[in-house]
Scaffold this motif. Structure first.
Motif, PDB file in Angstrom:
ATOM      1  N   SER A   1      18.199 -63.867 -68.950  1.00 29.78           N
ATOM      2  CA  SER A   1      19.508 -63.323 -68.554  1.00 29.78           C
ATOM      3  C   SER A   1      19.904 -62.104 -69.377  1.00 29.78           C
TER       4      SER A   1
ATOM      5  N   LEU B   1      27.717 -62.465 -75.528  1.00 33.81           N
ATOM      6  CA  LEU B   1      27.703 -62.335 -74.068  1.00 33.81           C
ATOM      7  C   LEU B   1      28.333 -61.008 -73.678  1.00 33.81           C
ATOM      8  N   ILE B   2      27.527 -60.129 -73.076  1.00 35.60           N
ATOM      9  CA  ILE B   2      28.002 -58.770 -72.817  1.00 35.60           C
ATOM     10  C   ILE B   2      28.438 -58.548 -71.371  1.00 35.60           C
ATOM     11  N   ASN B   3      28.210 -59.531 -70.498  1.00 37.80           N
ATOM     12  CA  ASN B   3      28.634 -59.371 -69.110  1.00 37.80           C
ATOM     13  C   ASN B   3      28.951 -60.730 -68.503  1.00 37.80           C
ATOM     14  N   ASN B   4      29.558 -60.700 -67.323  1.00 37.07           N
ATOM     15  CA  ASN B   4      29.976 -61.933 -66.651  1.00 37.07           C
ATOM     16  C   ASN B   4      28.778 -62.789 -66.229  1.00 37.07           C
ATOM     17  N   TYR B   5      27.669 -62.134 -65.901  1.00 36.62           N
ATOM     18  CA  TYR B   5      26.466 -62.869 -65.496  1.00 36.62           C
ATOM     19  C   TYR B   5      25.991 -63.779 -66.622  1.00 36.62           C
ATOM     20  N   GLN B   6      25.947 -63.274 -67.840  1.00 34.07           N
ATOM     21  CA  GLN B   6      25.526 -64.080 -68.983  1.00 34.07           C
ATOM     22  C   GLN B   6      26.520 -65.209 -69.261  1.00 34.07           C
ATOM     23  N   THR B   7      27.791 -64.936 -69.049  1.00 31.48           N
ATOM     24  CA  THR B   7      28.814 -65.966 -69.248  1.00 31.48           C
ATOM     25  C   THR B   7      28.629 -67.112 -68.268  1.00 31.48           C
TER      26      THR B   7
ATOM     27  N   SER C   1      31.930 -63.843 -77.710  1.00 31.72           N
ATOM     28  CA  SER C   1      32.067 -62.600 -76.945  1.00 31.72           C
ATOM     29  C   SER C   1      31.206 -61.476 -77.518  1.00 31.72           C
TER      30      SER C   1
END
Length: 234
Positions: free
Chosen positions: A147, A177-183, A174
């Motif tokens: 991811s 995790l640098i983007n919503n996909y990783q979250t 935070s």
């Protein structure tokens, strides 16, 4: 724990439940002493009490820490912190195997057809748990790495997730995790510790599946789906 258990069972005398409980409790005190050694001899001038506290916190997957700034800690020590959670989670599962005699019959049947484990059966089931626990950890690590999460962070978070621990390789998630996909990915992976590992154990190692074995996990799944429904449609 298993080494101590084997040493007490070099003859055919059956180990009592009290000896098993004592063995497990002894492990909860002695293993953190070993885990505390790198903390104590690190460059951060930690006292023995603080080192032992950090080790206990990781081993029990509590997540309390004496460090103010994780970003300033040497990466090898950060990895050791995460590994302490992984070992603690595995030890807890081993404890269940060793104390199988005190559980109800339906739970024992989900692990084995034996009413009580002898030494050979204890080692056999413990090896299965170790392989399954390690495989799930590796799977979480690979998925997070794919991811786009940094390799070092993926390894630390994999050990944190599988053990339901509280240690992070950074001060704030935070920062990792640098983007919503990783979250979204890590949110889904966190469900691996939400369900009992014995659910996967049953699916992999049990030949005759019975819904009664999965009763608790089915209730957890229903609870999860209910929360997701209210979260998405509220």
């Amino acid at each position: 724990m298993l080494i101590f258990y084997i040493s007490k069972n070099n003859n055919e005398k059956k180990t009592t439940i009290y000896e098993k409980i004592f063995t497990i409790l002894l492990g909860y005190f002695l293993l953190p002493l070993i885990i505390a050694i790198p903390f104590y001899f690190s460059i951060y001038n930690l006292t023995f009490v603080n080192s032992y506290f950090e080790a206990i916190s990781g081993f029990t997957s509590t997540g309390f820490t004496i460090f103010d700034n994780i970003n300033h800690i040497d990466q090898s020590l950060v990895l050791w912190r995460s590994a302490s959670q992984w070992v603690g989670g595995l030890y807890f599962l081993f404890s269940i195997i060793l104390l199988i005699d005190i559980f109800d019959h339906s739970f024992k049947k989900s692990l084995t057809n034996f009413i009580s484990f002898n030494k050979a059966e204890t080692l056999k089931q413990s090896l299965k748990i170790f392989l399954l626990y390690s495989s799930i950890t590796l799977g979480i690590f690979i998925i997070m790495n794919i991811s786009g999460i940094r390799l070092f962070n993926s390894l630390n978070l994999a050990m944190t997730i599988i053990s339901s621990g509280g240690f992070l390789p950074s001060n704030n998630l935070s920062n990792i995790l640098i983007n919503n996909y990783q979250t979204i990915v890590i949110s889904i992976l966190m469900l691996t510790s939400f369900f009992s590992i014995f659910l996967i154990y049953n699916l992999v190692f049990t030949k005759n599946h019975n819904l009664n074995f999965f009763n608790e996990d089915i209730h957890l799944l229903f609870y999860l789906l209910t929360l997701l429904f209210f979260f998405l449609f509220s």
